[in-house]
Write an enzyme that holds these catalytic residues in place. Structure first.
Site, short mmCIF file in Angstrom:
data_model
loop_
_atom_site.label_atom_id
_atom_site.label_comp_id
_atom_site.label_asym_id
_atom_site.label_seq_id
_atom_site.Cartn_x
_atom_site.Cartn_y
_atom_site.Cartn_z
N GLU A 29 0.81 -1.22 0.00
CA GLU A 29 0.00 0.00 0.00
C GLU A 29 0.84 1.27 0.00
OE1 GLU A 29 -2.69 -3.24 1.39
OE2 GLU A 29 -0.62 -2.65 1.85
N HIS A 57 -11.42 -5.74 9.02
CA HIS A 57 -12.13 -5.47 7.77
C HIS A 57 -13.39 -4.65 8.00
CE1 HIS A 57 -9.69 -9.04 6.85
NE2 HIS A 57 -9.75 -8.68 5.58
#
Length: 658
Positions: free
Chosen positions: A397, A464
């Site tokens: 990322e 998540h």
């Protein structure tokens, strides 16, 4: 030290000598000024000039170079006016950061230089993005980026090399191995024989070069650059050199063995090259004196210009206005034809239409190409736009956010999809320290959108399910968008992509396939910083966003006696506080609902601002409702009680009855 002239012409030999002499003489002057208190800090590159000068002279002026804080020779080789450099180091207005940052923490598009940030690693990923833009435009260019041996331990170094190798990007990764990371010697930093060996693990070529031999540096880098322009690919180069002074001047060099210092002192790149040119008859003592006199005069004249400039003055309006790139919002009204589609379809449709509208918009993310992303937002995009624009990324990322910054620097637009908003923590540094600050620091835009699938209620557990917008609303320079409806999602996403500033675009996963709405079929935009009043009433103001809009609507439907103003904020930065103030002044009561945990969230700031601005109008305390102060749990019973739905109804009724 052995020098091989090869086919280099005499003028090039002289240019390389003058190129090293100039930054050395500037440094010697700066060290005097530092002791006099006329500059605040200095990171010395004495003894390392051959690397900066040799690499820069091997590049074309149109090719970007990303230096570090010991690469003064990069700036002088690009012929940056010295008065501006000196003003930069003094924090003056004509410096490249207008007093907002120091030393070499700046860039300049005019000279194709992109300066460092103190976190070091992200600039390697930025180089990837710059090179990617050149490659996509089929421009035969090299991007050169510098780092030190210490920074090769950072994750960003490894991520950037991997991305460059996988994508065959024309990047020259230059490691200046100067012996010490501040006071930590190389044997305590890495355990491989040479740092160049690390290239093997990424399927890259590498070279080890004597960084104190200017002819070796220039000739080998020139050869590499020509080869990379012919066949784009990354190359890792390790320059062996030594830092002759402290990490910065206050550090000193007591930790360096005296024998080692003397040994490297004999390898001084300027003294040895000068002796060689004298021996070859290219230089004479008289010519050296003339060169030094000319450089000395240039330094003194430009120092006078910098010293004569007044200290930078504080102007609050200017400071606030230059955190963001100016955005001339163009409203494109929706067409009359609508379709009733899901939230997820509206996001996909907006992104697809933006891809057609901006032919240099590049989208990047894990599994977004043929697979279409885990939420299928980009399903079917590859046949329409190709894999050059719809790019699967490795799991890195930080490097991808940095690459998006590089695309922006080189004139393209970038969209990064975080697979889940939770994973943005792995890309946090370049977002909050590079994208957010780059315009304020040196007037460079960060034309990047980071899409953030977020939120709970779907049994996805702690990693998540977070809704982490407060991480970013606190950071000046970022914009934060959080739609609740398909209509808003499409229009606001289009605006986010048009906006040249970095935008964090939050998309609640629980809304993707559960919420439908009428959405215009054509492209349209919606403005940032304008809340949507979804229902009107006189008894209480409810302020929320994202999934909270649907929770609040449902509970208000169940309690029809409560005549409420319901405000959907839609964007959290910029924030439409005027709409909130107007409603509170009408109703006298305010409750703020957020899915995020309560402490430190957006509700706290809204509450504080309302107390400051609307206290005389309040008939009751401002109430905030958020999720439980725990990570997001997995089991249904735990998650249901973690989320704020039930607590919201209870607090709403209490406030109504107050």
């Amino acid at each position: 030290m052995r020098y091989h002239i090869g086919d280099l012409e005499e003028q090039r030999l002289l240019d390389l000598y003058t190129g090293m002499l100039k930054p050395r003489m500037i440094e010697e002057k700066m060290l005097i000024l530092l002791r006099q208190g006329k500059i605040s800090k200095w990171f010395s590159g004495i003894g390392q000039e051959a690397i900066s000068v040799g690499v820069t002279q091997a590049l074309k002026d149109s090719e970007y170079i990303l230096p570090m804080h010991r690469n003064l020779g990069v700036f002088t080789s690009r012929n940056i006016p010295l008065n501006r450099l000196f003003a930069q180091w003094q924090g003056k207005q004509s410096g490249f950061t207008q007093g907002r940052d120091r030393s070499f923490h700046f860039g300049t598009q005019e000279y194709k230089i992109v300066g460092m940030i103190s976190h070091l690693g992200p600039q390697l990923g930025v180089a990837d993005g710059i090179a990617l833009a050149d490659m996509l435009r089929r421009k035969k260019r090299v991007t050169a980026v510098f780092t030190g041996e210490g920074a090769t331990s950072e994750g960003d170094f490894h991520e950037a090399l991997n991305v460059a190798s996988v994508w065959n990007l024309p990047v020259l990764f230059c490691i200046e191995n100067n012996g010490y990371g501040l006071s930590t010697p190389t044997n305590e930093q890495y355990n491989c024989e040479t740092l160049a060996d690390r290239a093997k693990g990424y399927g890259m070529e590498s070279r080890v070069i004597d960084g104190n031999n200017i002819l070796e540096v220039y000739s080998k880098i020139d050869e590499l650059c020509k080869a990379i322009r012919r066949r784009p690919r990354p190359v890792l180069v390790e320059f062996k050199t030594f830092r002759m002074r402290g990490h910065e001047e206050a550090s000193g060099t007591k930790y360096v063995p005296e024998k080692l210092m003397k040994e490297w002192g004999k390898k001084d790149p300027i003294a040895n090259y000068e002796a060689f040119l004298l021996d070859q008859g290219v230089l004479t003592s008289e010519k050296i004196e003339r060169l030094k006199a000319g450089i000395s005069e240039e330094i003194n004249v430009n120092l006078d210009l910098a010293f004569e400039e007044s200290p930078v003055l504080f102007n609050e309006t200017k400071e606030l206005n230059e955190v963001y790139q100016e955005f001339d919002y163009q409203e494109i009204k929706p067409n009359s034809e609508v379709k009733n589609i899901r939230f997820v379809d509206a996001i996909s449709e907006g992104l697809e239409q933006s891809m057609y509208r901006h032919n240099e918009l590049i989208i990047m993310g894990q599994d977004i190409a043929d697979y279409g992303g885990v939420f299928k937002i980009t399903e079917g995009f590859v046949p329409k736009f190709g894999k050059s624009r719809v790019r699967n990324t490795p799991i890195c990322e930080s490097a991808i956010v940095s690459a998006a910054m590089g695309l922006s620097i080189n004139g393209m637009k970038a969209m990064v999809e975080m697979q889940f908003a939770d994973f943005v923590s792995s890309g946090f540094n370049p977002i909050v320290n590079y994208l957010a600050k780059v315009h304020y620091r040196w007037n460079e835009k960060a034309d990047v959108v980071v899409r953030m699938p977020c939120g709970g209620g779907v049994g996805a557990g702690p990693f998540h399910s977070q809704t982490n917008e407060a991480w970013f609303t606190k950071t000046p320079g970022l914009k934060v968008v959080y739609p609740s409806s398909p209509y808003d999602a499409k229009g606001l996403l289009n605006t986010a992509i048009n906006d040249p500033n970095p935008v964090l675009f939050f998309e609640h996963k629980g809304l993707y396939r559960s919420v439908y709405g009428d959405v215009p079929t054509d492209y349209y935009t919606l403005p940032f910083g304008k809340a949507n009043v979804l229902r009107e009433g006189k008894s209480i103001t409810v302020v929320t966003y994202g999934a909270g809009v649907h929770w609040a609507s449902e509970i208000l439907d169940q309690n029809p006696e409560i005549e409420a103003d319901l405000l959907d904020l839609r964007t959290l930065q910029p924030l439409d506080m005027e709409a909130v103030f107007a409603s509170v002044k009408k109703t006298g009561k305010l409750i703020i609902l957020q899915e995020d945990t309560l402490f430190g969230g957006i509700a706290s700031d809204i509450s504080a601002m309302v107390m400051e601005e609307c206290f005389p109008y309040l008939d009751a305390p401002v109430k905030r409702v958020g999720s439980l102060e725990t990570p997001v749990p997995f089991a249904k019973a735990l998650e249901e009680n973690y989320l704020p739905n039930k607590r919201f109804e209870q607090v709403l009724l209490e406030l109504y009855a107050y």
